[in-house]
Design a protein around this motif. Structure first.
Motif, PDB file in Angstrom:
ATOM      1  N   LYS A 178      -3.501   9.684  -6.407  1.00  0.00           N
ATOM      2  CA  LYS A 178      -4.251   8.472  -6.766  1.00  0.00           C
ATOM      3  C   LYS A 178      -4.832   8.626  -8.175  1.00  0.00           C
ATOM      4  O   LYS A 178      -4.685   7.757  -9.027  1.00  0.00           O
ATOM      5  N   ALA A 179      -5.489   9.770  -8.400  1.00  0.00           N
ATOM      6  CA  ALA A 179      -6.133   9.998  -9.700  1.00  0.00           C
ATOM      7  C   ALA A 179      -5.112  10.112 -10.823  1.00  0.00           C
ATOM      8  O   ALA A 179      -5.368   9.689 -11.948  1.00  0.00           O
ATOM      9  N   LYS A 180      -3.968  10.662 -10.531  1.00  0.00           N
ATOM     10  CA  LYS A 180      -2.962  10.868 -11.575  1.00  0.00           C
ATOM     11  C   LYS A 180      -2.007   9.694 -11.734  1.00  0.00           C
ATOM     12  O   LYS A 180      -1.229   9.649 -12.685  1.00  0.00           O
ATOM     13  N   GLY A 181      -2.051   8.779 -10.794  1.00  0.00           N
ATOM     14  CA  GLY A 181      -1.144   7.632 -10.857  1.00  0.00           C
ATOM     15  C   GLY A 181       0.303   8.017 -10.617  1.00  0.00           C
ATOM     16  O   GLY A 181       1.222   7.355 -11.101  1.00  0.00           O
ATOM     17  N   THR A 182       0.512   9.074  -9.860  1.00  0.00           N
ATOM     18  CA  THR A 182       1.880   9.547  -9.617  1.00  0.00           C
ATOM     19  C   THR A 182       2.505   8.923  -8.366  1.00  0.00           C
ATOM     20  O   THR A 182       3.642   9.236  -8.019  1.00  0.00           O
ATOM     21  N   MET A 183       1.727   8.083  -7.685  1.00  0.00           N
ATOM     22  CA  MET A 183       2.259   7.433  -6.487  1.00  0.00           C
ATOM     23  C   MET A 183       1.950   5.942  -6.602  1.00  0.00           C
ATOM     24  O   MET A 183       0.879   5.575  -7.081  1.00  0.00           O
ATOM     25  N   SER A 184       2.857   5.109  -6.156  1.00  0.00           N
ATOM     26  CA  SER A 184       2.593   3.667  -6.249  1.00  0.00           C
ATOM     27  C   SER A 184       1.435   3.331  -5.311  1.00  0.00           C
ATOM     28  O   SER A 184       1.195   4.017  -4.312  1.00  0.00           O
ATOM     29  N   ASN A 185       0.739   2.246  -5.658  1.00  0.00           N
ATOM     30  CA  ASN A 185      -0.376   1.811  -4.830  1.00  0.00           C
ATOM     31  C   ASN A 185       0.043   1.526  -3.406  1.00  0.00           C
ATOM     32  O   ASN A 185      -0.660   1.871  -2.455  1.00  0.00           O
ATOM     33  N   SER A 186       1.203   0.932  -3.263  1.00  0.00           N
ATOM     34  CA  SER A 186       1.630   0.556  -1.915  1.00  0.00           C
ATOM     35  C   SER A 186       1.965   1.811  -1.095  1.00  0.00           C
ATOM     36  O   SER A 186       1.616   1.903   0.083  1.00  0.00           O
ATOM     37  N   ASP A 187       2.605   2.785  -1.726  1.00  0.00           N
ATOM     38  CA  ASP A 187       2.873   4.039  -1.009  1.00  0.00           C
ATOM     39  C   ASP A 187       1.564   4.734  -0.637  1.00  0.00           C
ATOM     40  O   ASP A 187       1.424   5.272   0.464  1.00  0.00           O
ATOM     41  N   PHE A 188       0.619   4.732  -1.576  1.00  0.00           N
ATOM     42  CA  PHE A 188      -0.676   5.371  -1.333  1.00  0.00           C
ATOM     43  C   PHE A 188      -1.322   4.769  -0.082  1.00  0.00           C
ATOM     44  O   PHE A 188      -1.718   5.493   0.838  1.00  0.00           O
ATOM     45  N   HIS A 189      -1.367   3.457  -0.036  1.00  0.00           N
ATOM     46  CA  HIS A 189      -2.014   2.806   1.112  1.00  0.00           C
ATOM     47  C   HIS A 189      -1.221   3.028   2.398  1.00  0.00           C
ATOM     48  O   HIS A 189      -1.798   3.234   3.462  1.00  0.00           O
ATOM     49  N   ARG A 190       0.084   3.032   2.267  1.00  0.00           N
ATOM     50  CA  ARG A 190       0.922   3.271   3.442  1.00  0.00           C
ATOM     51  C   ARG A 190       0.666   4.683   3.991  1.00  0.00           C
ATOM     52  O   ARG A 190       0.524   4.882   5.195  1.00  0.00           O
ATOM     53  N   TYR A 191       0.572   5.651   3.106  1.00  0.00           N
ATOM     54  CA  TYR A 191       0.326   7.030   3.555  1.00  0.00           C
ATOM     55  C   TYR A 191      -1.049   7.183   4.202  1.00  0.00           C
ATOM     56  O   TYR A 191      -1.199   7.901   5.191  1.00  0.00           O
ATOM     57  N   LEU A 192      -2.058   6.495   3.631  1.00  0.00           N
ATOM     58  CA  LEU A 192      -3.384   6.583   4.267  1.00  0.00           C
ATOM     59  C   LEU A 192      -3.323   6.034   5.689  1.00  0.00           C
ATOM     60  O   LEU A 192      -3.863   6.640   6.622  1.00  0.00           O
ATOM     61  N   GLN A 193      -2.650   4.902   5.832  1.00  0.00           N
ATOM     62  CA  GLN A 193      -2.540   4.297   7.174  1.00  0.00           C
ATOM     63  C   GLN A 193      -1.761   5.215   8.123  1.00  0.00           C
ATOM     64  O   GLN A 193      -2.171   5.433   9.262  1.00  0.00           O
ATOM     65  N   GLU A 194      -0.658   5.730   7.623  1.00  0.00           N
ATOM     66  CA  GLU A 194       0.179   6.594   8.461  1.00  0.00           C
ATOM     67  C   GLU A 194      -0.575   7.859   8.882  1.00  0.00           C
ATOM     68  O   GLU A 194      -0.459   8.299  10.018  1.00  0.00           O
ATOM     69  N   LEU A 195      -1.334   8.416   7.949  1.00  0.00           N
ATOM     70  CA  LEU A 195      -2.079   9.636   8.276  1.00  0.00           C
ATOM     71  C   LEU A 195      -3.168   9.346   9.307  1.00  0.00           C
ATOM     72  O   LEU A 195      -3.358  10.114  10.250  1.00  0.00           O
ATOM     73  N   GLU A 196      -3.808   8.211   9.146  1.00  0.00           N
ATOM     74  CA  GLU A 196      -4.842   7.838  10.112  1.00  0.00           C
ATOM     75  C   GLU A 196      -4.249   7.640  11.506  1.00  0.00           C
ATOM     76  O   GLU A 196      -4.922   7.886  12.513  1.00  0.00           O
ATOM     77  N   ALA A 197      -3.004   7.225  11.561  1.00  0.00           N
ATOM     78  CA  ALA A 197      -2.354   6.967  12.859  1.00  0.00           C
ATOM     79  C   ALA A 197      -1.735   8.228  13.466  1.00  0.00           C
ATOM     80  O   ALA A 197      -1.249   8.196  14.604  1.00  0.00           O
ATOM     81  N   ILE A 198      -1.741   9.321  12.722  1.00  0.00           N
ATOM     82  CA  ILE A 198      -1.064  10.544  13.194  1.00  0.00           C
ATOM     83  C   ILE A 198      -1.615  11.082  14.521  1.00  0.00           C
ATOM     84  O   ILE A 198      -0.835  11.472  15.399  1.00  0.00           O
ATOM     85  N   PRO A 199      -2.952  11.102  14.716  1.00  0.00           N
ATOM     86  CA  PRO A 199      -3.427  11.657  15.992  1.00  0.00           C
ATOM     87  C   PRO A 199      -2.800  10.992  17.223  1.00  0.00           C
ATOM     88  O   PRO A 199      -2.409  11.682  18.165  1.00  0.00           O
ATOM     89  N   GLU A 200      -2.678   9.656  17.184  1.00  0.00           N
ATOM     90  CA  GLU A 200      -2.055   8.967  18.334  1.00  0.00           C
ATOM     91  C   GLU A 200      -0.598   9.389  18.496  1.00  0.00           C
ATOM     92  O   GLU A 200      -0.087   9.508  19.607  1.00  0.00           O
ATOM     93  N   LYS A 201       0.058   9.582  17.367  1.00  0.00           N
ATOM     94  CA  LYS A 201       1.471   9.966  17.435  1.00  0.00           C
ATOM     95  C   LYS A 201       1.628  11.421  17.890  1.00  0.00           C
ATOM     96  O   LYS A 201       2.588  11.759  18.571  1.00  0.00           O
ATOM     97  N   VAL A 202       0.667  12.263  17.515  1.00  0.00           N
ATOM     98  CA  VAL A 202       0.679  13.648  18.018  1.00  0.00           C
ATOM     99  C   VAL A 202       0.508  13.601  19.537  1.00  0.00           C
ATOM    100  O   VAL A 202       1.194  14.317  20.276  1.00  0.00           O
ATOM    101  N   ALA A 203      -0.386  12.725  20.003  1.00  0.00           N
ATOM    102  CA  ALA A 203      -0.582  12.582  21.450  1.00  0.00           C
ATOM    103  C   ALA A 203       0.735  12.164  22.114  1.00  0.00           C
ATOM    104  O   ALA A 203       1.100  12.679  23.174  1.00  0.00           O
TER     105      ALA A 203
END
Ligand code: M6R
Length: 366
Positions: A178-203
């Protein structure tokens, strides 16, 4: 104390959905587009100016470092080297003041990792710790750090420490991207969402327990076992093999799938179980052709695939399905059935799962 589970290892495997949440609690706020950790915020310039990141660790923590290498390079475009602490410290390593060293350790007491940190500090590097045990030697010896908050890990075989280490290192990568601008904004937000959803998927991935147990009963007497993966899941292959050998005493090796033809393929015959990590993203077609190579030599194929897979299903002897997620997060899911598989094999072989022979939880001697 074991919370109704037969072994600490199993309890700790099942704790993963919750402890991953504990790891990101207050640090990851997907809806607000925030990922932050005090230890990173306070030292952000050091990370942004880093010409290189050197990760030092041992064992499973080293495997988490390898996963992080792929993630840091992809997300934040910072070159990463991952070193066994024991090798690093004894080879007069080149360390520059613009290097950031990340030491990963569950216990925070591993002698070689501690010594590597001291050496890196002497040479002027900034050293950041990723530890689980609060107040441990490594957490005190590093300049800054982030705790994994996985809670006590009692089983000698590391499980929840591994997935929480990957979680924290992913968050650091996202923060830097995010700080370096090496990832697109949409990918950044997608990854945050995906990471937040990981616990349910681990379950969900934990629901592979029954199939893992069935597969364990079929292969428990195998003298050898091969684990293959590519990209983000190559380190998971190494980790799967380590888990099996340390608690079941079956000889196992992990390899990048493409390295097979450079030697290990000679081992394959109808008695050799080969565990292939084959999620739908990430070199899927290449992994499928590796599976074909094993099949044509009569190897037994146990494949970890994404739910809904059809291609691998046709080739493999057994498939274990895990939920879909973003490619870089697949290790957090693919590793779950491999933990369960080694657990059940070890139990069926009558091994002391929580305290395997010859091993200590913290390796405080070099
Ligand atoms: O406490 P640490 O993370 O520094 O420990 C490193 C290794 O000793 C540890 O991961 C070991 O390999 C485990 N027994 C693996 O399950």
């Amino acid at each position: 104390e074991k919370g109704g589970y037969e072994h600490f290892m199993l309890k700790e495997i099942y704790e993963q959905p919750n402890v991953i949440k504990d790891t990101y609690r207050g640090r990851l706020l997907a809806n607000k587009g925030i990922v932050q950790m005090a230890g990173i915020e306070d030292n952000i310039e050091k990370f942004l100016n880093a010409e290189r990141i050197i990760i030092v660790a041992c064992g499973t923590s080293w495997h988490a470092g390898l996963v992080a290498e792929y993630i840091f390079e992809e997300f934040a475009r910072i070159p990463v080297e991952v070193e066994y602490a024991s090798e690093f410290r004894y080879r007069n390593p080149i360390i520059n003041p613009k290097d950031v060293v990340i030491a990963i350790s569950q216990s925070g007491e591993t002698a070689d990792t501690l010594a590597a940190i001291k050496l890196a500090k002497e040479k002027g590097a900034f050293v950041f710790g990723v530890c689980n045990v609060v107040g441990s030697s490594i957490s005190r010896e590093t300049h800054a750090g982030a705790y994994t908050h996985a809670g006590p890990e009692i089983g000698v075989a590391s499980t929840k420490a591994f997935t929480t280490q990957i979680t924290i290192l992913t968050m650091i990568s996202l923060r830097l991207a995010k700080a370096k601008g090496t990832m697109s904004n949409s990918d950044f937000h997608r990854y945050l969402q995906e990471l937040e959803a990981i616990p349910e998927k681990v379950a969900e991935a934990l629901a592979t327990n029954d199939i893992a147990k069935t597969i364990a009963s079929i292969y428990k007497d195998a003298p050898n076992c091969l684990y293959l993966g590519r990209g983000y899941n190559f380190p998971v292959a190494l980790e799967g093999a380590l888990k099996l050998k340390e608690i079941s005493y079956i000889h196992a090796e992990g390899y990048p799938a493409a390295e097979m033809k450079h030697g290990p393929i000679a081992l394959i015959d109808e008695k050799m179980p080969v565990i292939v990590i084959a999620p739908k993203q990430g070199h899927y077609d290449k992994v499928v052709s590796n599976i074909q190579e094993i099949k044509s030599r009569s190897g037994k194929i146990i494949a970890v695939v994404t739910k809904g897979d059809t291609q691998v299903k046709k080739l493999a002897d057994h498939v274990i399905e895990i939920p879909d997620t973003a490619e870089a997060l697949t290790p957090l899911l693919t590793t779950i059935p491999l933990q369960l598989l080694s657990y059940h094999i070890a139990v069926m072989r009558g091994c002391n799962v929580d305290q395997p022979r010859n091993l200590a939880k913290s390796v405080t001697v070099e």
